[in-house]
Scaffold this active site. Structure first.
Site, PDB file in Angstrom:
ATOM      1  N   GLY A 118       6.591  -0.743  -0.954  1.00  0.00           N
ATOM      2  CA  GLY A 118       5.718   0.375  -0.648  1.00  0.00           C
ATOM      3  C   GLY A 118       5.139   0.909  -1.857  1.00  0.00           C
ATOM      4  N   GLY A 124      -2.875  -3.149  -6.805  1.00  0.00           N
ATOM      5  CA  GLY A 124      -2.033  -4.494  -7.163  1.00  0.00           C
ATOM      6  C   GLY A 124      -1.513  -4.941  -5.895  1.00  0.00           C
ATOM      7  N   HIS A 125      -0.946  -4.426  -5.112  1.00  0.00           N
ATOM      8  CA  HIS A 125      -0.421  -4.886  -3.854  1.00  0.00           C
ATOM      9  C   HIS A 125      -1.697  -5.423  -3.056  1.00  0.00           C
ATOM     10  CE1 HIS A 125       2.584  -1.750  -4.663  1.00  0.00           C
ATOM     11  NE2 HIS A 125       3.569  -2.890  -4.559  1.00  0.00           N
ATOM     12  N   LYS A 156       2.297  -9.399 -12.465  1.00  0.00           N
ATOM     13  CA  LYS A 156       2.715  -8.226 -13.227  1.00  0.00           C
ATOM     14  C   LYS A 156       4.290  -8.359 -13.289  1.00  0.00           C
ATOM     15  CE  LYS A 156       3.245  -3.808 -13.669  1.00  0.00           C
ATOM     16  NZ  LYS A 156       4.715  -3.471 -13.415  1.00  0.00           N
ATOM     17  N   ASP A 157       5.251  -8.952 -12.419  1.00  0.00           N
ATOM     18  CA  ASP A 157       6.307  -9.162 -12.681  1.00  0.00           C
ATOM     19  C   ASP A 157       6.889 -10.582 -12.803  1.00  0.00           C
ATOM     20  OD1 ASP A 157       7.715  -6.355 -11.586  1.00  0.00           O
ATOM     21  OD2 ASP A 157       5.955  -6.892  -9.989  1.00  0.00           O
ATOM     22  N   GLN A 203      10.273 -12.320 -12.391  1.00  0.00           N
ATOM     23  CA  GLN A 203      10.448 -12.406 -10.937  1.00  0.00           C
ATOM     24  C   GLN A 203       9.778 -13.522 -10.481  1.00  0.00           C
ATOM     25  OE1 GLN A 203      10.682  -8.620  -8.328  1.00  0.00           O
ATOM     26  NE2 GLN A 203       8.577  -9.547  -7.532  1.00  0.00           N
ATOM     27  N   VAL A 210      -3.498  -6.887 -11.838  1.00  0.00           N
ATOM     28  CA  VAL A 210      -4.316  -5.555 -11.680  1.00  0.00           C
ATOM     29  C   VAL A 210      -4.127  -4.429 -12.399  1.00  0.00           C
ATOM     30  CG1 VAL A 210      -5.566  -4.339  -9.991  1.00  0.00           C
ATOM     31  CG2 VAL A 210      -4.650  -6.498  -9.339  1.00  0.00           C
ATOM     32  N   SER A 269       3.604   1.374  -9.119  1.00  0.00           N
ATOM     33  CA  SER A 269       4.209   2.350  -8.119  1.00  0.00           C
ATOM     34  C   SER A 269       4.898   3.531  -9.138  1.00  0.00           C
ATOM     35  CB  SER A 269       5.137   2.064  -7.009  1.00  0.00           C
ATOM     36  OG  SER A 269       4.485   0.945  -6.097  1.00  0.00           O
ATOM     37  N   ARG A 270       5.516   3.216 -10.104  1.00  0.00           N
ATOM     38  CA  ARG A 270       6.034   4.004 -10.897  1.00  0.00           C
ATOM     39  C   ARG A 270       5.157   4.814 -11.857  1.00  0.00           C
ATOM     40  NH1 ARG A 270      10.234  -0.295 -10.809  1.00  0.00           N
ATOM     41  NH2 ARG A 270      12.055   0.664  -9.984  1.00  0.00           N
TER      42      ARG A 270
HETATM   43  P1  AMP Z   1       6.580  -4.012  -5.925  1.00  0.00           P
HETATM   44  O1  AMP Z   1       6.183  -3.071  -4.543  1.00  0.00           O
HETATM   45  O2  AMP Z   1       6.715  -3.188  -7.026  1.00  0.00           O
HETATM   46  O3  AMP Z   1       7.931  -4.597  -5.644  1.00  0.00           O
HETATM   47  O4  AMP Z   1       5.762  -5.146  -5.990  1.00  0.00           O
HETATM   48  C1  AMP Z   1       5.503  -5.926  -4.745  1.00  0.00           C
HETATM   49  C2  AMP Z   1       4.771  -6.954  -5.175  1.00  0.00           C
HETATM   50  O5  AMP Z   1       3.235  -6.389  -5.829  1.00  0.00           O
HETATM   51  C3  AMP Z   1       5.160  -7.936  -6.303  1.00  0.00           C
HETATM   52  O6  AMP Z   1       5.135  -9.283  -6.090  1.00  0.00           O
HETATM   53  C4  AMP Z   1       4.599  -7.288  -7.586  1.00  0.00           C
HETATM   54  O7  AMP Z   1       4.662  -8.319  -8.589  1.00  0.00           O
HETATM   55  C5  AMP Z   1       3.146  -7.075  -7.068  1.00  0.00           C
HETATM   56  N1  AMP Z   1       2.288  -6.175  -7.885  1.00  0.00           N
HETATM   57  C6  AMP Z   1       2.772  -4.999  -8.110  1.00  0.00           C
HETATM   58  N2  AMP Z   1       1.940  -4.487  -9.063  1.00  0.00           N
HETATM   59  C7  AMP Z   1       0.803  -5.371  -9.177  1.00  0.00           C
HETATM   60  C8  AMP Z   1      -0.342  -5.332 -10.170  1.00  0.00           C
HETATM   61  N3  AMP Z   1      -0.550  -4.308 -10.894  1.00  0.00           N
HETATM   62  N4  AMP Z   1      -1.042  -6.286 -10.110  1.00  0.00           N
HETATM   63  C9  AMP Z   1      -0.815  -7.582  -9.262  1.00  0.00           C
HETATM   64  N5  AMP Z   1       0.383  -7.578  -8.776  1.00  0.00           N
HETATM   65  C10 AMP Z   1       1.523  -6.379  -8.590  1.00  0.00           C
END
Ligand code: AMP
Length: 296
Positions: free
Chosen positions: A29, A34-35, A148-149, A152, A175, A185-186
């Protein structure tokens, strides 16, 4: 029209009668651009798009930010509606962990013990366990994850391979803000001054990406982080690593081929990660070529 469901039964009901392939984007969330890049890739590829929103307690350590992690479901749903997501699956902890604390979990192996895994013990076990659960609950043909991760993403790919999971895993490039900061998100935890210091992560990756050799990449990136350590507020680097993309082990100084330059650092109370994929050319007698990839 986006359907928002919270239980396994309601998810199954929302999907009844929908034919064709399904893509899933798993998130915690607090959605941002990016999401949305993942969601748009999913929307372009599949008949049904499911976005999961779940802050997974199993992947947070005791002193991490589980309680204060941003929870903005109404705004997330609004963004999903705009992106023409079919279903938002926002389950409660009990739906994802019906037996309480799980007895059986995914063990990530050696790749889960390095870099992020070394600084966040148990993190990747928690991540892979919930990814496995959410794949079972949403039964997608394809799942999108952010570069980004990167560690993971590599571990999820490896789990899909090692467990013969019937899903295609697709990575999506990171992104960034115009000034280089990777969206996260942080980032919303950062004050203006902290954000300025945090630019050192992407700047370090960009400096490394200008170099031709593994040793040059490491030292150019390190120099940027060292300068930021003296900034106000200061940057505290957890790791800077140049690793193989499939095992996350440090590459040799004479490495040629694909690599990932990855960094994790703290500023104020916030911990941030970033990385850039690089291709290191084989050494050439006439002198090194510059690396083409840049972090921004
Ligand atoms: P999170 O909500 O942070 O767990 O991220 C959910 C998904 O969005 C994961 O696959 C992340 O790698 C991806 N994600 C988060 N930030 C970015 C970003 N800046 N660019 C591309 N993907 C992202």
């Amino acid at each position: 029209m986006t359907r928002v469901v919270h239980s396994r039964a309601d998810l199954e009901a929302a999907r009844a009668g929908r034919f064709g392939d399904t893509a899933v984007v798993m998130t915690m969330g607090a959605l941002h651009e990016g999401h949305l890049a993942l969601i748009r890739a999913a929307r372009a590829s599949a008949k049904t798009v499911i976005v999961t929103v779940f802050v997974n307690p199993l992947q947070f350590g005791p002193n991490e930010d589980f309680d204060r992690y941003p929870r903005t479901l109404d705004e997330d749903v609004r963004m999903c509606e705009e992106a023409e997501v079919d279903v938002v699956f926002a389950p409660a902890v009990d739906d994802v962990y019906p037996g309480g604390t799980p007895m059986v979990t995914v063990h990530p192996g050696a790749m889960g013990d390095v870099l992020e895994g070394a600084f966040r013990p148990g993190f990747f076990g928690g991540v892979l366990t919930v990814v496995n659960k959410l794949l079972n609950l949403t039964a997608p043909d394809v799942a999108y994850f952010g570069q980004k991760d990167a560690q993971q993403l590599a571990l999820v790919r490896r789990m899909a391979l090692d467990f013969n999971l019937p899903v295609e895993i697709v990575g999506v490039p990171t992104v960034r803000e115009p000034d280089g900061l990777a969206l996260s998100s942080r980032n919303r935890y950062l004050s203006t001054e902290e954000r300025t210091t945090a630019l050192a992560l992407s700047a370090a990756l960009a400096a490394g990406a200008q170099q031709a050799t593994a040793a040059g990449i490491r030292s150019a990136a390190r120099a940027v982080l060292d300068r930021a350590a003296a900034a106000d507020p200061p940057l505290g680097t957890d790791y800077l690593a140049l690793v193989g993309p499939d095992d996350f082990l440090e590459v040799a100084d004479d490495h040629a081929g694909d690599a990932i330059l990855a960094v994790a650092a703290r500023v104020g109370g916030t911990r941030l990660i970033d990385n850039v994929p690089l291709r290191i050319a084989a050494a050439h007698p006439a002198g090194g070529e510059k690396n083409g990839d840049e972090a921004r």
